[in-house]
Design a protein around this motif. Sequence first.
Motif, PDB file in Angstrom:
ATOM      1  N   TRP A  23       0.873  -1.177   0.000  1.00 16.65           N
ATOM      2  CA  TRP A  23       0.000   0.000   0.000  1.00 16.65           C
ATOM      3  C   TRP A  23       0.906   1.221   0.000  1.00 16.65           C
ATOM      4  N   GLU A  24       0.435   2.294  -0.589  1.00 13.38           N
ATOM      5  CA  GLU A  24       1.234   3.499  -0.766  1.00 13.38           C
ATOM      6  C   GLU A  24       0.768   4.605   0.182  1.00 13.38           C
ATOM      7  N   GLY A  46       3.893   8.709  -1.520  1.00 14.17           N
ATOM      8  CA  GLY A  46       4.551   7.943  -2.565  1.00 14.17           C
ATOM      9  C   GLY A  46       5.357   6.758  -2.062  1.00 14.17           C
ATOM     10  N   THR A  47       5.636   6.708  -0.759  1.00 10.53           N
ATOM     11  CA  THR A  47       6.377   5.576  -0.202  1.00 10.53           C
ATOM     12  C   THR A  47       5.486   4.337  -0.216  1.00 10.53           C
ATOM     13  N   VAL A  48       6.016   3.234  -0.706  1.00 16.62           N
ATOM     14  CA  VAL A  48       5.275   1.976  -0.708  1.00 16.62           C
ATOM     15  C   VAL A  48       5.617   1.225   0.567  1.00 16.62           C
ATOM     16  N   TYR A  78      -9.863  -0.305  -5.910  1.00 20.31           N
ATOM     17  CA  TYR A  78      -8.947   0.374  -4.997  1.00 20.31           C
ATOM     18  C   TYR A  78      -9.642   1.405  -4.101  1.00 20.31           C
ATOM     19  N   ASP A  79     -10.552   2.196  -4.666  1.00 19.19           N
ATOM     20  CA  ASP A  79     -11.225   3.214  -3.855  1.00 19.19           C
ATOM     21  C   ASP A  79     -12.053   2.568  -2.739  1.00 19.19           C
ATOM     22  N   TRP A  80     -12.677   1.443  -3.031  1.00 18.23           N
ATOM     23  CA  TRP A  80     -13.466   0.736  -2.023  1.00 18.23           C
ATOM     24  C   TRP A  80     -12.545   0.200  -0.935  1.00 18.23           C
ATOM     25  N   LEU A 109      -3.417   5.901   3.431  1.00 21.08           N
ATOM     26  CA  LEU A 109      -2.970   4.728   2.663  1.00 21.08           C
ATOM     27  C   LEU A 109      -3.839   4.548   1.431  1.00 21.08           C
ATOM     28  N   TYR A 110      -3.223   4.022   0.384  1.00 18.09           N
ATOM     29  CA  TYR A 110      -3.956   3.681  -0.842  1.00 18.09           C
ATOM     30  C   TYR A 110      -3.323   2.419  -1.423  1.00 18.09           C
ATOM     31  N   PRO A 111      -4.152   1.473  -1.878  1.00 19.74           N
ATOM     32  CA  PRO A 111      -3.585   0.234  -2.441  1.00 19.74           C
ATOM     33  C   PRO A 111      -2.605   0.527  -3.566  1.00 19.74           C
ATOM     34  N   HIS A 112      -1.564  -0.249  -3.639  1.00 18.35           N
ATOM     35  CA  HIS A 112      -0.516  -0.043  -4.653  1.00 18.35           C
ATOM     36  C   HIS A 112      -0.608  -1.122  -5.727  1.00 18.35           C
TER      37      HIS A 112
END
Length: 126
Positions: free
Chosen positions: A36-37, A66-68, A89-91, A123-126
């Motif tokens: 996750w980013e 931007g860090t994973v 990803y948004d979900w 966090l956001y899925p990468h």
Amino acid sequence: MINQIAKPLAFLTAAGISALSALSIAPANATAFAAWEVANVPWGDVLNVRKYPSPKSQKQAAYPNGTVLQMTGVCTGGVDLQDIAGAPYDWQASKVRYRWCQVWHDPANDGDYVTGWVYGKYLYPH
């Protein structure tokens, strides 16, 4: 005695040693890692990794947008990143938004990996 140990290990290539090293640093309770980013941290700020899932817990490290990060899959509230991995990803991001999620990281960049906690809002899925 040293020669008796060294000879059986002589067949290991650099790739083999690297693979063995990776196996030895995985946390016992993590079955897999999800990347996750770090995202949406305000300009000029960083995401703090905490020792426990609390904003008052000790800081272990900080990472910019931007860090994973390598997630263990565990989040507070019973959210399991592996269970939601196939969703949009948004979900996925909405499911962890108000949760603390566990990361596997090397805060001192010295090969000593530990678990820590980050707030899912960033966090956001990468």
